[in-house]
Every structure is written in C-alpha cells, then in structure tokens.
Scaffold this motif. Sequence first.
Motif, short mmCIF file in Angstrom:
data_model
loop_
_atom_site.label_atom_id
_atom_site.label_comp_id
_atom_site.label_asym_id
_atom_site.label_seq_id
_atom_site.Cartn_x
_atom_site.Cartn_y
_atom_site.Cartn_z
N MET A 97 1.23 -1.29 0.20
CA MET A 97 0.24 0.33 0.19
C MET A 97 0.65 1.12 0.36
SD MET A 97 -3.71 -0.58 0.89
CE MET A 97 -4.37 -1.89 1.39
N GLN A 98 0.21 2.28 -1.02
CA GLN A 98 1.74 3.10 -1.10
C GLN A 98 0.03 4.62 -0.93
OE1 GLN A 98 3.59 3.42 -3.84
NE2 GLN A 98 4.14 1.59 -4.08
N ASP A 99 0.47 5.72 -0.35
CA ASP A 99 -0.04 6.70 -0.16
C ASP A 99 -0.27 7.47 -1.75
OD1 ASP A 99 -1.32 9.29 0.42
OD2 ASP A 99 0.38 10.39 0.18
N TYR A 100 -1.43 7.79 -1.71
CA TYR A 100 -2.71 8.20 -3.69
C TYR A 100 -1.62 9.11 -4.39
CZ TYR A 100 -4.65 11.65 -2.10
OH TYR A 100 -5.49 12.92 -1.05
N LYS A 101 -1.04 9.61 -3.39
CA LYS A 101 -0.76 11.37 -3.73
C LYS A 101 0.84 10.83 -4.95
CE LYS A 101 -2.75 14.80 -1.06
NZ LYS A 101 -2.22 15.99 -0.35
N SER A 102 1.43 9.95 -3.89
CA SER A 102 2.74 9.79 -4.75
C SER A 102 2.82 8.59 -5.97
CB SER A 102 3.46 8.58 -3.76
OG SER A 102 2.88 7.27 -3.00
N ILE A 103 1.09 8.09 -6.07
CA ILE A 103 1.43 6.60 -7.43
C ILE A 103 1.02 7.98 -8.11
CG2 ILE A 103 0.00 4.72 -7.91
CD1 ILE A 103 1.55 4.10 -6.00
N THR A 104 1.07 7.40 -9.75
CA THR A 104 0.39 7.61 -11.11
C THR A 104 0.32 6.79 -12.20
OG1 THR A 104 3.22 7.75 -11.98
CG2 THR A 104 2.59 9.76 -10.28
N LEU A 105 -0.60 6.68 -12.48
CA LEU A 105 -1.38 5.26 -12.68
C LEU A 105 -0.96 5.90 -14.64
CD1 LEU A 105 -5.14 5.35 -11.85
CD2 LEU A 105 -3.21 4.73 -11.03
N GLU A 106 -0.02 4.73 -15.20
CA GLU A 106 0.60 4.48 -16.62
C GLU A 106 -0.70 4.04 -17.36
OE1 GLU A 106 3.01 0.65 -15.53
OE2 GLU A 106 4.00 2.05 -14.00
N PRO A 107 0.03 4.80 -18.64
CA PRO A 107 -1.08 4.56 -19.90
C PRO A 107 -0.84 3.57 -19.89
CG PRO A 107 0.64 5.99 -20.02
CD PRO A 107 0.93 5.27 -19.16
N ASN A 108 -2.41 2.55 -20.25
CA ASN A 108 -3.20 1.53 -21.09
C ASN A 108 -3.16 0.40 -19.47
OD1 ASN A 108 -3.88 0.02 -22.76
ND2 ASN A 108 -2.03 -1.10 -23.12
N SER A 109 -3.85 1.33 -19.04
CA SER A 109 -3.50 0.30 -17.54
C SER A 109 -4.82 0.42 -17.52
CB SER A 109 -2.99 0.93 -16.33
OG SER A 109 -3.00 1.86 -15.38
N SER A 110 -5.87 0.15 -17.58
CA SER A 110 -7.40 -0.25 -17.82
C SER A 110 -7.60 -1.37 -16.97
CB SER A 110 -8.08 0.48 -18.58
OG SER A 110 -9.51 0.44 -18.50
N PRO A 111 -8.48 -1.10 -15.70
CA PRO A 111 -8.65 -2.54 -15.61
C PRO A 111 -9.85 -3.57 -16.05
CG PRO A 111 -10.14 -1.00 -13.41
CD PRO A 111 -9.14 -0.28 -15.21
N VAL A 112 -10.51 -2.46 -17.45
CA VAL A 112 -11.36 -2.98 -17.87
C VAL A 112 -10.27 -4.25 -19.25
CG1 VAL A 112 -13.01 -3.74 -20.33
CG2 VAL A 112 -12.97 -1.69 -17.31
N SER A 113 -9.10 -3.35 -19.89
CA SER A 113 -8.15 -4.15 -20.94
C SER A 113 -7.47 -5.02 -19.95
CB SER A 113 -7.08 -3.08 -21.44
OG SER A 113 -6.05 -2.32 -20.11
#
Length: 164
Positions: free
Chosen positions: A98-114
């Motif tokens: 687990m990490q603080d949400y402010k320290s995370i960037t969601l990478e491109p093409n990381s959709s839960p559906v994909s």
Amino acid sequence: MKKTVKTLAFIIIIMTVGFMGFLQLNPPLAHGSVGTTTDKQSVIVALGNKSLLGDIKITDVSINGNEPATNPLVQVSDSDTGFIISNTYNPLKGEYHMQDYKSITLEPNSSPVSSKDQDQNKVAAKSNDSNRIYGLSITEEIPIEQIEVSYRYLGFTFVTTINV
C-alpha cells in the motif's frame, strides 16, 4: 503572412477545444470491480488509465459527497496476485504494498478492463507476463456509499464519481 498566422491560430484553438471536449466525454480514468466488507467501511476499487498518451495523477479522494477520506491508499499489484481488502490494515507494517495515493501515477494503458482482456489473451498464449494493476483502498468509521476521485491528466483536472 498575417492571414496565415491568424488561420493557423484559429485551427490550433479549434483543435484544442475539440480535444478538451473529447476528454470531457471520454475521461481517461477507468474503474473496474469494487470490493467491500459487509459493513461497507472498507472499500477497494480497481483503477486504471485507459488512455495511451499520459499518466494520471490522483490529487484528491473524498467519500459520501465531499467528506475527505481519512487515509486513502493505493495498492499496486499485478494481475496474477490481485488485491486484498481488510479493515485491519496496519500501514506501519507495510503489508500489501500500500502507498499514499499522492505518490502514485497511473501509467497509460493500465485500465482494469483492458487488463482483464489481456489476461484472457495471456491464458490463450500461455504467457507468464503479468500486468501492473492499481486498487484504491479506503477504510473509514462510517459506511462508504460514494467515492469521488479528483485527478490531473495532461494538465487538465477531472473528477470521477464511483458508486459503491
């Protein structure tokens, strides 16, 4: 020369407005499955970036109509491992990645559906690669009915509401 510059400026403005309209109609943040405890005091939501261009940076998380979440965290896992939900999570032990949400960037093409689609393709191809997945984990003293996620993408600010 002045007419060419004015025409070019007009075209750039029209393209920018069109792109902004497209982003408003198709926001880049995607959410997938939602898991809760029976009392709805702990929730985890699969999040991802369905865009191919840039990263998503989460800026704020609130619950139940703009009440600030006390300690929202992001689980970073892989599609083989999945997520864990617990209302007894101890952030000092560092378990569950687990990490603080402010320290995370969601990478491109990381959709839960994909990632689900990729998992099905992976089974067919018998590949051992796994995909990075993100889960927004919130534990509160009250039942969580709604989560509001504010984020930045390509310099624009967006808000997505997730009903639990």
